[in-house]
Scaffold this motif. Sequence first.
Motif, PDB file in Angstrom:
ATOM      1  N   TYR D  67     -19.547 -36.038  14.028  1.00 54.29           N
ATOM      2  CA  TYR D  67     -19.083 -34.700  13.660  1.00 54.29           C
ATOM      3  C   TYR D  67     -17.817 -34.827  12.830  1.00 54.29           C
ATOM      4  O   TYR D  67     -16.856 -35.445  13.280  1.00 54.29           O
ATOM      5  N   LYS D 217     -24.744 -38.226  22.506  1.00 55.15           N
ATOM      6  CA  LYS D 217     -25.723 -37.200  22.890  1.00 55.15           C
ATOM      7  C   LYS D 217     -25.650 -36.978  24.387  1.00 55.15           C
ATOM      8  O   LYS D 217     -25.635 -37.938  25.155  1.00 55.15           O
ATOM      9  N   ARG D 222     -18.111 -28.417  23.653  1.00 61.10           N
ATOM     10  CA  ARG D 222     -18.385 -27.397  22.649  1.00 61.10           C
ATOM     11  C   ARG D 222     -17.335 -27.452  21.547  1.00 61.10           C
ATOM     12  O   ARG D 222     -16.623 -28.420  21.418  1.00 61.10           O
ATOM     13  N   PHE D 224     -14.076 -26.846  19.211  1.00 58.55           N
ATOM     14  CA  PHE D 224     -12.630 -26.686  19.308  1.00 58.55           C
ATOM     15  C   PHE D 224     -12.197 -25.666  18.243  1.00 58.55           C
ATOM     16  O   PHE D 224     -11.375 -24.803  18.500  1.00 58.55           O
ATOM     17  N   ARG D 232     -23.760 -28.630  13.343  1.00 60.09           N
ATOM     18  CA  ARG D 232     -24.589 -28.290  14.489  1.00 60.09           C
ATOM     19  C   ARG D 232     -23.875 -27.345  15.447  1.00 60.09           C
ATOM     20  O   ARG D 232     -23.969 -27.466  16.665  1.00 60.09           O
ATOM     21  N   LYS D 233     -23.179 -26.411  14.881  1.00 55.72           N
ATOM     22  CA  LYS D 233     -22.479 -25.351  15.608  1.00 55.72           C
ATOM     23  C   LYS D 233     -21.334 -25.862  16.475  1.00 55.72           C
ATOM     24  O   LYS D 233     -20.858 -25.163  17.365  1.00 55.72           O
ATOM     25  N   ARG D 234     -20.899 -27.074  16.230  1.00 61.79           N
ATOM     26  CA  ARG D 234     -19.828 -27.598  17.065  1.00 61.79           C
ATOM     27  C   ARG D 234     -18.482 -27.628  16.372  1.00 61.79           C
ATOM     28  O   ARG D 234     -17.449 -27.795  17.013  1.00 61.79           O
ATOM     29  N   ARG D 235     -18.461 -27.515  15.043  1.00 65.28           N
ATOM     30  CA  ARG D 235     -17.181 -27.545  14.343  1.00 65.28           C
ATOM     31  C   ARG D 235     -17.282 -26.624  13.133  1.00 65.28           C
ATOM     32  O   ARG D 235     -17.894 -26.982  12.120  1.00 65.28           O
TER      33      ARG D 235
END
Lengths: 147, 147, 387, 387
Positions: D67, D217, D222, D224, D232-235
């Motif tokens: 990421y 994985k 989630r 920050f 992938r909706k994480r950053r």
Amino acid sequence: MYSEKVMDHFQHPRNVGEIENASGVGTVGNAKCGDIMRMYLDIDDNGVIQDCKFKTFGCGAAVATSSMATELVKGKTIQQALEVTNKAVMEALDGLPPVKVHCSLLAEEAIHAALWDYAEKHGIKIEGLKKPKSDIHEGEEEEGEDY
Amino acid sequence: MYSEKVMDHFQHPRNVGEIENASGVGTVGNAKCGDIMRMYLDIDDNGVIQDCKFKTFGCGAAVATSSMATELVKGKTIQQALEVTNKAVMEALDGLPPVKVHCSLLAEEAIHAALWDYAEKHGIKIEGLKKPKSDIHEGEEEEGEDY
Amino acid sequence: MKKLIYLDNAATTKTAPEVVEAMLPYFTEHYGNPSTVYSLGGESKKAITEARETIANALGAQTEEIYFTAGGSESDNWALKATAEAYKSKGNHIITTKIEHHAILHTCEWLEKHGYEITYLPVDENGVVKIDELKKAIRPETILISVMFANNEIGTIQPIKEIGEIAHEHGILFHTDAVQAFGQVPINVDEYHIDMLSASGHKLNGPKGIGFLYIRKGVKIRSFIHGGAQERKRRAGTENVPGIVGLGKATERAMATMKERTDKEIELRDYLIDRVLKEIPYTRLNGHRTTRLPNNANFSFQFIEGESLLIMLDMEGICGSSGSACTSGSLDPSHVLMAIGLPHEIAHGSLRLTLNEEITKEDLDFVVENLKRIIDRLRSMSPLYED
Amino acid sequence: MKKLIYLDNAATTKTAPEVVEAMLPYFTEHYGNPSTVYSLGGESKKAITEARETIANALGAQTEEIYFTAGGSESDNWALKATAEAYKSKGNHIITTKIEHHAILHTCEWLEKHGYEITYLPVDENGVVKIDELKKAIRPETILISVMFANNEIGTIQPIKEIGEIAHEHGILFHTDAVQAFGQVPINVDEYHIDMLSASGHKLNGPKGIGFLYIRKGVKIRSFIHGGAQERKRRAGTENVPGIVGLGKATERAMATMKERTDKEIELRDYLIDRVLKEIPYTRLNGHRTTRLPNNANFSFQFIEGESLLIMLDMEGICGSSGSACTSGSLDPSHVLMAIGLPHEIAHGSLRLTLNEEITKEDLDFVVENLKRIIDRLRSMSPLYED
Ligand SMILES: Cc1ncc(COP(=O)(O)O)c(C=O)c1O
Ligand SMILES: Cc1ncc(COP(=O)(O)O)c(C=O)c1O
Ligand code: FES
Ligand code: FES
């Protein structure tokens, strides 16, 4: 980060060294950063500072302010020397970065410590001179924004 | 983001349009994205799909899967048409991006809805065909990482 | 190759060649870490100071009120989370709007999970925040009002000055997400009573991955990214010197050309809007007719779906964007179009075209001709359209 | 102009010309937002995927486990805060070390204010984490162990594999700050039992303002930075495409040259260390003699102060860094040098020289000669030195 004058005094510091049998010697340490400065004064019978030398373990600003401070007090009377504050030294150096303001206190305190030593040795009292702390604690904080 | 086959079927969709007096018509909407597909079937007396047309209000993947689905069911028997699943359509299109998998369900459900309509009109029961939902709710979620 | 007509400048812009030019020396020549003592680091430090000054001037702010971040999203997260944390003892209520960018909305959702209460103000059919609702929403425990300067989808510009005045009358901090507005419309933080302001470089022909948060002196927020003493100890991380220089240059450029550039954009935008509304039936304009970003046009075409439209436009070399669910990872239709009251299936058929200074009238004629053809075609495929 | 001998590569590196070359097209040509539908965005998306693959390969990880962030500090903040949040129901205890970078330590202090308990492990005189102390520190409510791969000041490399094994035996997540190690020493996340790993582009001749967090994985953390659906909706945040491309290229480059480059660096590093220790009295080496970063040398020269030394070296065109309080905004002497047991005034006189592939033996000879002269001079000015 330093002004030209600071760099000049750092590269070519005036009055580095020791004075044997000095009239007064003062050593101060800076609790904020751990730096140390020692100031030697040669004061004649009229109370005029004939010579002044220093040794410094410290940053560029500490070296430059030591150097400038010795220049400023040379030839001055004791009372005049008391007016050589850290502000006066900084002005003479065209300023210091905010984080380095505390360094200039070393020079002021070292002069005071040396004068105190002189006064003690000669059993006199110098108007307006307080017993120097061995450590300097004050000094401007940056506005309440540090981490 | 789309395969060449998807782009081909999107740019040149096969069998767009309506069939007048179709044997069966099915309209389904996708609750996930609000898209809508209508499928028309022309089924002969032997239960073979002679013609198939569609109309789609939906994304590129929806158009392409509609187009491919009509191609796949044409000429098939009703039972064979039931095997044209969304997976089969996707494979025939060389795959779809993960977020677009649900679009292919529209095509599968539209076929089922049209067959159901045909069965109801003809009062028959088609083995293995369930009453289609008006809305499609399932569909693969991305693994539990969405916001 | 086909000519590219790039009409998605609200998503991101081309980095201006002179911006890249300005950045280049800071990669391979003046690459020193600005926090170091030696002169190589001094070059970087000087460059950062200059960029900070340029940006401060653009906002009528003071140099030390500008803090560099990695972009608009980080600025928004920082402003909201750090304010919430710093003013917790004063209250736990924050007011924002239903049409904010997700960088604000998802941060608010996170705050809701952590004990804060959020009021999401409604907007009218033009996308303008309802001021009376704002006044009603204010409570003694309200610590922050966050209203975007201009909306990224429909372009509507908010009555920021009025909102800022209301905030300050009540002693409430005021943050604005100006990611779309900075460099496009004049902003003065004092005049508008702005306490914090987010912006992002790549929206004004600057580089991606750099932005800033303006924080008025006296606002007590601390770090969001903890670590080294960079950015006056408020934002840790080795400074992205080329990025900062690029953002400075982009700001200088945007401010110098603003009047001329946006005058031209407004003229062309209005030409586009007029032609589309006149020549394509079942079409509406989204957002305020005049109080909107100079380069933003946003339409809804009934009976068709946005992604299909975008792909077909792309085939003609035209880049646009859509509030359609189908174009986003999330599959939810645009919350902004919902908030201005569009039904689901109309929101679906929306198209955002955002201009830049290089777009000509001829480009727009080409766009309109293609739009007419493509929309006809998609409508003929649509089960919703019965002509 | 004097030749520049840049020996501060642990602070930041020159961006390699081929890295800049690789980035350039993504500013003005393939500038599309990767989240868009049209083909211009597709170019950006492809470039990001390729960079992600390169990085994943370098770590023995899977592509979707990488990421992108704005740098090492953000990665560290994310790893710690989001793990703390996600595993709160399991426990509130985190183990780290006394010698971490401030991006870890200050984040831990923040966590302490928010209900978490942190154990700071001591290190031995070489800066190696005490494994028995680690074992003793583990509790049922321990959710995370975070130990840096290699220290940024003294270069000591930690027994990461052993620590990873201990973490996994106890079912505890293991994060490592590999900002200094990535691209310098081989790392395999499976072999070393690493669940999360932070890295920063500008430490390996990549650009500033870009980094990544490897997240195995299955680790449930989630966002920050909340907002859009990127990474992938994480950053959230529009992807810094040129930065990501640059980081990919830098990784490719660092991996391809690692063996040859670091062999040479180790040889020169040891030459430097040997000469300095032999030729300058009252000098010590900080950090482990052999288990240290290939390019890191760190000395303490008694009786002198680091900043003065740095300025004088700079006058000769030599860039280094110091753990001296006087060089940092914080005025605290290096916590790392304190942790390995140095007294205050010795920590003060420390000098870190970190090599790169361009440094030659002649450069180091020049450095040693100047060091001798400057240290003599400063000692003669020092009130601590009586010769
Ligand atoms: C070990 C370590 N961790 C984290 C960081 C922070 O990285 P950045 O400054 O790129 O945010 C650094 C470098 O400054 C570092 O050396
Ligand atoms: C209004 C608004 N806020 C915030 C952002 C986030 O900015 P960035 O993507 O640069 O983080 C954007 C653009 O994406 C935006 O349009
Ligand atoms: S059918 Fe709606 S996203 Fe594809
Ligand atoms: S005297 Fe210590 S920092 Fe200047």
